[in-house]
Design a protein around this motif. Sequence first.
Motif, PDB file in Angstrom:
ATOM      1  N   GLN A   1     -31.022 -67.932 -24.724  1.00 15.99           N
ATOM      2  CA  GLN A   1     -29.873 -68.696 -24.221  1.00 15.99           C
ATOM      3  C   GLN A   1     -30.013 -70.169 -24.595  1.00 15.99           C
ATOM      4  O   GLN A   1     -31.066 -70.767 -24.425  1.00 15.99           O
ATOM      5  CB  GLN A   1     -29.785 -68.548 -22.706  1.00 15.99           C
ATOM      6  N   ALA A   2     -28.939 -70.759 -25.101  1.00 13.75           N
ATOM      7  CA  ALA A   2     -28.928 -72.184 -25.411  1.00 13.75           C
ATOM      8  C   ALA A   2     -28.727 -72.954 -24.109  1.00 13.75           C
ATOM      9  O   ALA A   2     -27.893 -72.588 -23.284  1.00 13.75           O
ATOM     10  CB  ALA A   2     -27.816 -72.508 -26.394  1.00 13.75           C
ATOM     11  N   VAL A   3     -29.527 -74.010 -23.910  1.00 14.03           N
ATOM     12  CA  VAL A   3     -29.423 -74.822 -22.697  1.00 14.03           C
ATOM     13  C   VAL A   3     -29.361 -76.297 -23.071  1.00 14.03           C
ATOM     14  O   VAL A   3     -29.852 -76.708 -24.115  1.00 14.03           O
ATOM     15  CB  VAL A   3     -30.608 -74.578 -21.727  1.00 14.03           C
ATOM     16  N   LYS A   4     -28.749 -77.082 -22.215  1.00 10.01           N
ATOM     17  CA  LYS A   4     -28.684 -78.535 -22.362  1.00 10.01           C
ATOM     18  C   LYS A   4     -29.658 -79.158 -21.370  1.00 10.01           C
ATOM     19  O   LYS A   4     -30.021 -78.547 -20.370  1.00 10.01           O
ATOM     20  CB  LYS A   4     -27.272 -79.035 -22.043  1.00 10.01           C
ATOM     21  N   LYS A   5     -30.059 -80.392 -21.624  1.00 11.93           N
ATOM     22  CA  LYS A   5     -30.934 -81.112 -20.710  1.00 11.93           C
ATOM     23  C   LYS A   5     -30.296 -81.138 -19.329  1.00 11.93           C
ATOM     24  O   LYS A   5     -29.129 -81.482 -19.179  1.00 11.93           O
ATOM     25  CB  LYS A   5     -31.168 -82.534 -21.208  1.00 11.93           C
ATOM     26  N   GLY A   6     -31.056 -80.702 -18.296  1.00 10.29           N
ATOM     27  CA  GLY A   6     -30.565 -80.698 -16.928  1.00 10.29           C
ATOM     28  C   GLY A   6     -29.984 -79.374 -16.469  1.00 10.29           C
ATOM     29  O   GLY A   6     -29.701 -79.204 -15.291  1.00 10.29           O
ATOM     30  N   ASP A   7     -29.782 -78.411 -17.401  1.00 11.78           N
ATOM     31  CA  ASP A   7     -29.297 -77.092 -16.997  1.00 11.78           C
ATOM     32  C   ASP A   7     -30.351 -76.389 -16.151  1.00 11.78           C
ATOM     33  O   ASP A   7     -31.545 -76.472 -16.429  1.00 11.78           O
ATOM     34  CB  ASP A   7     -28.973 -76.218 -18.217  1.00 11.78           C
ATOM     35  N   VAL A   8     -29.915 -75.668 -15.113  1.00 15.30           N
ATOM     36  CA  VAL A   8     -30.829 -74.975 -14.211  1.00 15.30           C
ATOM     37  C   VAL A   8     -31.377 -73.720 -14.889  1.00 15.30           C
ATOM     38  O   VAL A   8     -30.615 -72.879 -15.378  1.00 15.30           O
ATOM     39  CB  VAL A   8     -30.125 -74.593 -12.892  1.00 15.30           C
TER      40      VAL A   8
ATOM     41  N   GLU B   1     -34.286 -76.704  -7.787  1.00  8.70           N
ATOM     42  CA  GLU B   1     -33.854 -76.303  -9.115  1.00  8.70           C
ATOM     43  C   GLU B   1     -34.883 -76.755 -10.134  1.00  8.70           C
ATOM     44  O   GLU B   1     -35.298 -77.909 -10.137  1.00  8.70           O
ATOM     45  CB  GLU B   1     -32.494 -76.922  -9.437  1.00  8.70           C
ATOM     46  N   VAL B   2     -35.288 -75.831 -11.009  1.00 12.68           N
ATOM     47  CA  VAL B   2     -36.153 -76.167 -12.132  1.00 12.68           C
ATOM     48  C   VAL B   2     -35.225 -76.235 -13.337  1.00 12.68           C
ATOM     49  O   VAL B   2     -34.582 -75.244 -13.693  1.00 12.68           O
ATOM     50  CB  VAL B   2     -37.257 -75.102 -12.330  1.00 12.68           C
ATOM     51  N   VAL B   3     -35.135 -77.417 -13.952  1.00 17.65           N
ATOM     52  CA  VAL B   3     -34.142 -77.661 -14.992  1.00 17.65           C
ATOM     53  C   VAL B   3     -34.794 -77.812 -16.367  1.00 17.65           C
ATOM     54  O   VAL B   3     -35.990 -78.081 -16.486  1.00 17.65           O
ATOM     55  CB  VAL B   3     -33.298 -78.909 -14.665  1.00 17.65           C
ATOM     56  N   ALA B   4     -33.965 -77.653 -17.391  1.00 19.84           N
ATOM     57  CA  ALA B   4     -34.423 -77.835 -18.772  1.00 19.84           C
ATOM     58  C   ALA B   4     -34.715 -79.317 -19.011  1.00 19.84           C
ATOM     59  O   ALA B   4     -33.881 -80.163 -18.717  1.00 19.84           O
ATOM     60  CB  ALA B   4     -33.355 -77.348 -19.736  1.00 19.84           C
ATOM     61  N   PRO B   5     -35.902 -79.644 -19.547  1.00 19.80           N
ATOM     62  CA  PRO B   5     -36.241 -81.054 -19.773  1.00 19.80           C
ATOM     63  C   PRO B   5     -35.528 -81.653 -20.987  1.00 19.80           C
ATOM     64  O   PRO B   5     -35.486 -82.864 -21.135  1.00 19.80           O
ATOM     65  CB  PRO B   5     -37.755 -81.011 -19.995  1.00 19.80           C
ATOM     66  N   GLN B   6     -34.978 -80.788 -21.853  1.00 21.29           N
ATOM     67  CA  GLN B   6     -34.273 -81.258 -23.044  1.00 21.29           C
ATOM     68  C   GLN B   6     -33.358 -80.152 -23.550  1.00 21.29           C
ATOM     69  O   GLN B   6     -33.426 -79.023 -23.082  1.00 21.29           O
ATOM     70  CB  GLN B   6     -35.269 -81.661 -24.133  1.00 21.29           C
ATOM     71  N   ASP B   7     -32.503 -80.487 -24.499  1.00 17.98           N
ATOM     72  CA  ASP B   7     -31.651 -79.478 -25.123  1.00 17.98           C
ATOM     73  C   ASP B   7     -32.529 -78.519 -25.920  1.00 17.98           C
ATOM     74  O   ASP B   7     -33.556 -78.913 -26.468  1.00 17.98           O
ATOM     75  CB  ASP B   7     -30.648 -80.132 -26.083  1.00 17.98           C
ATOM     76  N   GLY B   8     -32.111 -77.250 -25.987  1.00 16.11           N
ATOM     77  CA  GLY B   8     -32.852 -76.280 -26.776  1.00 16.11           C
ATOM     78  C   GLY B   8     -32.422 -74.865 -26.485  1.00 16.11           C
ATOM     79  O   GLY B   8     -31.375 -74.624 -25.878  1.00 16.11           O
ATOM     80  N   THR B   9     -33.239 -73.937 -26.924  1.00 19.12           N
ATOM     81  CA  THR B   9     -33.010 -72.515 -26.711  1.00 19.12           C
ATOM     82  C   THR B   9     -34.175 -71.966 -25.914  1.00 19.12           C
ATOM     83  O   THR B   9     -35.334 -72.271 -26.218  1.00 19.12           O
ATOM     84  CB  THR B   9     -32.920 -71.768 -28.062  1.00 19.12           C
ATOM     85  N   VAL B  10     -33.895 -71.166 -24.906  1.00 21.24           N
ATOM     86  CA  VAL B  10     -34.953 -70.576 -24.089  1.00 21.24           C
ATOM     87  C   VAL B  10     -35.725 -69.578 -24.955  1.00 21.24           C
ATOM     88  O   VAL B  10     -35.151 -68.627 -25.478  1.00 21.24           O
ATOM     89  CB  VAL B  10     -34.373 -69.870 -22.842  1.00 21.24           C
ATOM     90  N   ALA B  11     -37.022 -69.825 -25.136  1.00 25.53           N
ATOM     91  CA  ALA B  11     -37.869 -68.931 -25.924  1.00 25.53           C
ATOM     92  C   ALA B  11     -38.420 -67.820 -25.047  1.00 25.53           C
ATOM     93  O   ALA B  11     -38.493 -66.669 -25.467  1.00 25.53           O
ATOM     94  CB  ALA B  11     -39.008 -69.710 -26.572  1.00 25.53           C
ATOM     95  N   SER B  12     -38.822 -68.166 -23.806  1.00 29.28           N
ATOM     96  CA  SER B  12     -39.369 -67.148 -22.905  1.00 29.28           C
ATOM     97  C   SER B  12     -39.216 -67.589 -21.460  1.00 29.28           C
ATOM     98  O   SER B  12     -39.226 -68.782 -21.160  1.00 29.28           O
ATOM     99  CB  SER B  12     -40.846 -66.888 -23.205  1.00 29.28           C
ATOM    100  N   ILE B  13     -39.061 -66.610 -20.597  1.00 28.61           N
ATOM    101  CA  ILE B  13     -39.106 -66.810 -19.151  1.00 28.61           C
ATOM    102  C   ILE B  13     -40.338 -66.039 -18.701  1.00 28.61           C
ATOM    103  O   ILE B  13     -40.413 -64.827 -18.885  1.00 28.61           O
ATOM    104  CB  ILE B  13     -37.839 -66.272 -18.452  1.00 28.61           C
ATOM    105  N   ASN B  14     -41.319 -66.732 -18.155  1.00 28.95           N
ATOM    106  CA  ASN B  14     -42.617 -66.121 -17.845  1.00 28.95           C
ATOM    107  C   ASN B  14     -42.746 -65.630 -16.411  1.00 28.95           C
ATOM    108  O   ASN B  14     -43.828 -65.208 -16.012  1.00 28.95           O
ATOM    109  CB  ASN B  14     -43.740 -67.111 -18.154  1.00 28.95           C
ATOM    110  N   VAL B  15     -41.689 -65.707 -15.622  1.00 25.99           N
ATOM    111  CA  VAL B  15     -41.716 -65.283 -14.225  1.00 25.99           C
ATOM    112  C   VAL B  15     -40.489 -64.447 -13.919  1.00 25.99           C
ATOM    113  O   VAL B  15     -39.533 -64.426 -14.700  1.00 25.99           O
ATOM    114  CB  VAL B  15     -41.786 -66.496 -13.263  1.00 25.99           C
TER     115      VAL B  15
ATOM    116  N   VAL C   1     -33.729 -66.341 -11.299  1.00 27.48           N
ATOM    117  CA  VAL C   1     -33.825 -66.800 -12.682  1.00 27.48           C
ATOM    118  C   VAL C   1     -32.390 -66.957 -13.187  1.00 27.48           C
ATOM    119  O   VAL C   1     -31.613 -66.010 -13.150  1.00 27.48           O
ATOM    120  CB  VAL C   1     -34.607 -65.785 -13.545  1.00 27.48           C
ATOM    121  N   LYS C   2     -32.040 -68.159 -13.602  1.00 26.53           N
ATOM    122  CA  LYS C   2     -30.661 -68.472 -13.997  1.00 26.53           C
ATOM    123  C   LYS C   2     -30.441 -68.427 -15.512  1.00 26.53           C
ATOM    124  O   LYS C   2     -29.313 -68.425 -15.964  1.00 26.53           O
ATOM    125  CB  LYS C   2     -30.262 -69.863 -13.490  1.00 26.53           C
ATOM    126  N   ALA C   3     -31.507 -68.437 -16.310  1.00 23.06           N
ATOM    127  CA  ALA C   3     -31.381 -68.436 -17.769  1.00 23.06           C
ATOM    128  C   ALA C   3     -32.208 -67.290 -18.341  1.00 23.06           C
ATOM    129  O   ALA C   3     -33.151 -66.814 -17.710  1.00 23.06           O
ATOM    130  CB  ALA C   3     -31.866 -69.762 -18.336  1.00 23.06           C
TER     131      ALA C   3
END
Length: 120
Positions: A71-78, A90-104, A65-67
Amino acid sequence: MKNYTITVNGTVYDVTVEEGTGTGAPAAAAPKAAPKAAPKAAAAPAGAQGAVKVNAPMPGKIISVKAGAGQAVKKGDVLLILEAMKMENEVVAPQDGTVASINVAAGDSVEAGAVLATLN
């Protein structure tokens, strides 16, 4: 007759096997599922889910888990590394935003379409 406990893909079965009579006809014995352990608690509470869901593109195993949540992420961040068919994806962010939850978590097995993370 002999009793065995067999685990297949994490599911435990109690199986009874009859010794053959030499006729070549297999004995019909349906496996009985043993009681399952309590399911794992979700990594984030239900209220912490974001509006944008990040789904598993294929079945596999989470390698890392990389994020993290918040955490604030940009589109394409892993966000995660998913191993499938001996390849790391790599599973990447589909858009800019803030990670609300990591479910795994690292080591979890996931099915295709499972929600891995959510973003706001």
